[in-house]
Enzyme design. Structure first.
Site, mmCIF file in Angstrom:
data_model
loop_
_atom_site.group_PDB
_atom_site.id
_atom_site.type_symbol
_atom_site.label_atom_id
_atom_site.label_comp_id
_atom_site.label_asym_id
_atom_site.label_seq_id
_atom_site.Cartn_x
_atom_site.Cartn_y
_atom_site.Cartn_z
ATOM 1 N N GLY A 11 0.420 -1.059 0.439
ATOM 2 C CA GLY A 11 -0.274 -0.405 -0.197
ATOM 3 C C GLY A 11 0.579 1.331 -0.025
ATOM 4 N N VAL A 24 17.832 7.901 -3.036
ATOM 5 C CA VAL A 24 18.475 8.097 -4.710
ATOM 6 C C VAL A 24 20.191 9.322 -4.061
ATOM 7 C CG1 VAL A 24 18.692 9.707 -6.584
ATOM 8 C CG2 VAL A 24 16.705 8.120 -5.894
ATOM 9 N N ARG A 72 0.542 -5.019 -5.541
ATOM 10 C CA ARG A 72 0.808 -6.452 -4.861
ATOM 11 C C ARG A 72 0.614 -7.369 -5.023
ATOM 12 N NH1 ARG A 72 -1.293 -4.038 0.625
ATOM 13 N NH2 ARG A 72 -2.740 -2.557 0.218
ATOM 14 N N ASP A 103 4.956 -5.847 5.677
ATOM 15 C CA ASP A 103 6.152 -6.920 5.796
ATOM 16 C C ASP A 103 5.664 -7.945 4.670
ATOM 17 O OD1 ASP A 103 2.519 -6.856 5.358
ATOM 18 O OD2 ASP A 103 2.124 -8.412 7.396
ATOM 19 N N THR A 126 4.376 1.884 5.495
ATOM 20 C CA THR A 126 3.001 1.421 5.518
ATOM 21 C C THR A 126 2.053 2.215 6.569
ATOM 22 O OG1 THR A 126 1.456 0.177 7.082
ATOM 23 C CG2 THR A 126 3.613 -0.129 7.722
ATOM 24 N N ASP A 128 -0.364 1.640 8.585
ATOM 25 C CA ASP A 128 -0.531 1.119 10.116
ATOM 26 C C ASP A 128 -0.091 1.148 10.762
ATOM 27 O OD1 ASP A 128 -2.775 0.396 8.374
ATOM 28 O OD2 ASP A 128 -2.151 -1.404 7.874
ATOM 29 N N ASP A 130 2.496 -0.952 11.486
ATOM 30 C CA ASP A 130 2.770 -2.262 11.959
ATOM 31 C C ASP A 130 3.366 -3.709 12.289
ATOM 32 O OD1 ASP A 130 2.169 -2.510 9.842
ATOM 33 O OD2 ASP A 130 0.124 -3.537 9.639
ATOM 34 N N ARG A 172 -5.787 -3.604 8.746
ATOM 35 C CA ARG A 172 -6.278 -4.508 8.775
ATOM 36 C C ARG A 172 -6.167 -5.581 9.971
ATOM 37 N NH1 ARG A 172 -4.365 -6.534 2.852
ATOM 38 N NH2 ARG A 172 -2.638 -5.357 3.669
ATOM 39 N N GLY A 186 -11.034 13.261 20.674
ATOM 40 C CA GLY A 186 -11.425 12.306 21.762
ATOM 41 C C GLY A 186 -12.755 11.928 21.561
ATOM 42 N N ARG A 256 -4.888 7.159 2.787
ATOM 43 C CA ARG A 256 -3.497 6.183 2.522
ATOM 44 C C ARG A 256 -3.067 7.340 1.380
ATOM 45 N NH1 ARG A 256 -3.582 0.921 0.669
ATOM 46 N NH2 ARG A 256 -3.196 1.185 -0.887
HETATM 47 O O1 F6P Z 1 -1.609 0.296 3.479
HETATM 48 C C1 F6P Z 1 -2.572 -0.722 4.389
HETATM 49 C C2 F6P Z 1 -3.324 -0.721 4.783
HETATM 50 O O2 F6P Z 1 -4.138 0.383 4.362
HETATM 51 C C3 F6P Z 1 -4.973 -1.921 5.455
HETATM 52 O O3 F6P Z 1 -4.924 -0.923 6.767
HETATM 53 C C4 F6P Z 1 -5.978 -2.386 4.233
HETATM 54 O O4 F6P Z 1 -6.653 -3.509 4.679
HETATM 55 C C5 F6P Z 1 -5.203 -2.423 3.441
HETATM 56 O O5 F6P Z 1 -3.904 -1.372 3.504
HETATM 57 C C6 F6P Z 1 -6.070 -2.229 2.202
HETATM 58 O O6 F6P Z 1 -5.246 -1.753 1.132
HETATM 59 P P1 F6P Z 1 -5.973 -1.916 -0.632
HETATM 60 O O7 F6P Z 1 -7.134 -1.311 -1.321
HETATM 61 O O8 F6P Z 1 -5.041 -1.435 -1.695
HETATM 62 O O9 F6P Z 1 -5.859 -3.803 -0.516
#
Ligand code: F6P
Length: 323
Positions: A11, A24, A72, A103, A126, A128, A130, A172, A186, A256
């Site tokens: 992502g 670069v 991906r 990851d 990312t 996230d 994570d 996710r 809040g 994003r």
């Molecule tokens: O970049 C991570 C993330 O934002 C997750 O939180 C989400 O589930 C996923 O990507 C969705 O990505 P895409 O729509 O590109 O498959």
């Protein structure tokens, strides 16, 4: 080391461009030729390599997304896909790689290292947050600022109409976007996958909580075991009938995009610079990160573990401040 390649994968995240720029320009500073690979691992397989110079990364530090594009790749999961990618890397005489992603990107790098010996350094990209081995991933700070800006606006409507909003944010497998932006905005309750009993706690809180609040915001991470914002709304309706005027808002991919925050630009630049230095130091299969302000190196196997600790004090803070 004479020639390296850089790519983004998974992502997209704000700050990736700042990281590419740092890779670069640090490469050029050390007299290393830098190539960009378009579309992540897909471009590695399709031979989409482009030469980069100081000018090709001009005027990008402030831009969201990634100028190298991202994907991906399913083909890279297959040995034949990786074989083709390795042939291309060798044909371009690539001696080191900087992989910017999450990851999946680092798992790909580990698979690559089983079939060839070109060193790979990762930069955590990312929204996230994570990954193990960095306090903040590239994209996270901007994403949580986007979320609080959106929730502040939703709060205006919620206040005006005396409504309860369930707002779903990305994550996710992780609840860090929900937790931190929930505190920042809040929120009255925060539901995250790392804490299993929070749905019941939230319903309990609604029952016992202040009745004089004109608005309530519940932030739920998309990966929460409740099943997301619509399921949370159903559960509230089931327990309280028509007590609350409920609306759902799923923030989605706006999280994003956008121009990276200043912290993001600086962190991403530090990590891109550190990645090239790590290659020069002879490191491989590690992710650079920043912990307590210092550059760190974490093996990919550990970085992808998804066991990012939820700090107890943050959870407690959210509870105490949301009364
Ligand atoms: O970049 C991570 C993330 O934002 C997750 O939180 C989400 O589930 C996923 O990507 C969705 O990505 P895409 O729509 O590109 O498959």
């Amino acid at each position: 080391m004479k020639k390296i390649a850089v790519f983004t994968s998974g992502g997209d995240a704000p700050g990736m461009n700042a990281c590419i720029r740092a890779v670069v320009r640090t490469g050029i500073y050390h007299q290393i030729e830098v190539m960009g690979i378009l579309n992540g691992y897909e471009g590695m397989i399709d031979n989409a390599f482009v030469s980069m110079n100081e000018k090709s990364v001009s005027n990008i530090i402030q831009r969201g997304g990634t100028i190298l594009k991202t994907a991906r790749s399913q083909r890279f999961l297959q040995p034949e896909g990786r074989k083709k990618a390795i042939e291309n890397l060798k044909a371009h005489q690539i001696e080191g790689i900087v992989a910017i992603g999450g990851d999946g990107t680092f798992r790909g790098a580990l698979a690559l290292s089983e079939q060839c010996h070109i060193p790979v350094i990762g930069c955590p990209g990312t929204i996230d947050n994570d990954l193990v081995g960095t306090d903040f991933t590239i994209g996270y700070d901007t994403a949580i600022n986007t979320v609080i800006e959106a929730v502040d606006k939703i709060r205006d409507t919620a206040e005006s109409h005396n409504r309860l909003f369930v707002v779903e944010v990305m994550g996710r497998d992780a609840g860090l976007i929900a937790l931190r932006s929930g505190i920042g905005a809040g929120a009255e309750a925060i539901l995250i996958p790392e804490l299993k009993s929070d749905m019941n706690e939230m319903l309990d809180k609604l029952e016992k909580g202040r009745k004089d609040k004109s608005s309530k915001i519940i932030l739920v991470a998309e990966g929460d075991e409740s099943g997301g914002a619509y399921k949370v709304m159903d559960a509230i309706k089931q327990k309280f009938g028509s007590t609350y005027d409920i609306r759902v808002s799923v923030l989605g991919h706006i999280q994003r995009g956008g121009s990276p925050s200043c912290i993001e630009r600086v962190n991403a630049s530090r990590m891109g610079h550190a990645a090239v230095k790590a290659l020069l130091q002879g490191r491989s299969n590690v992710m650079v990160g920043i912990i307590n302000g210092c550059i760190t190196h974490t093996p990919f196997e550990k970085a992808v573990k998804h066991i990012v600790e939820i700090k107890a004090d943050l959870k407690e803070l959210a509870e105490i401040l949301s009364i």
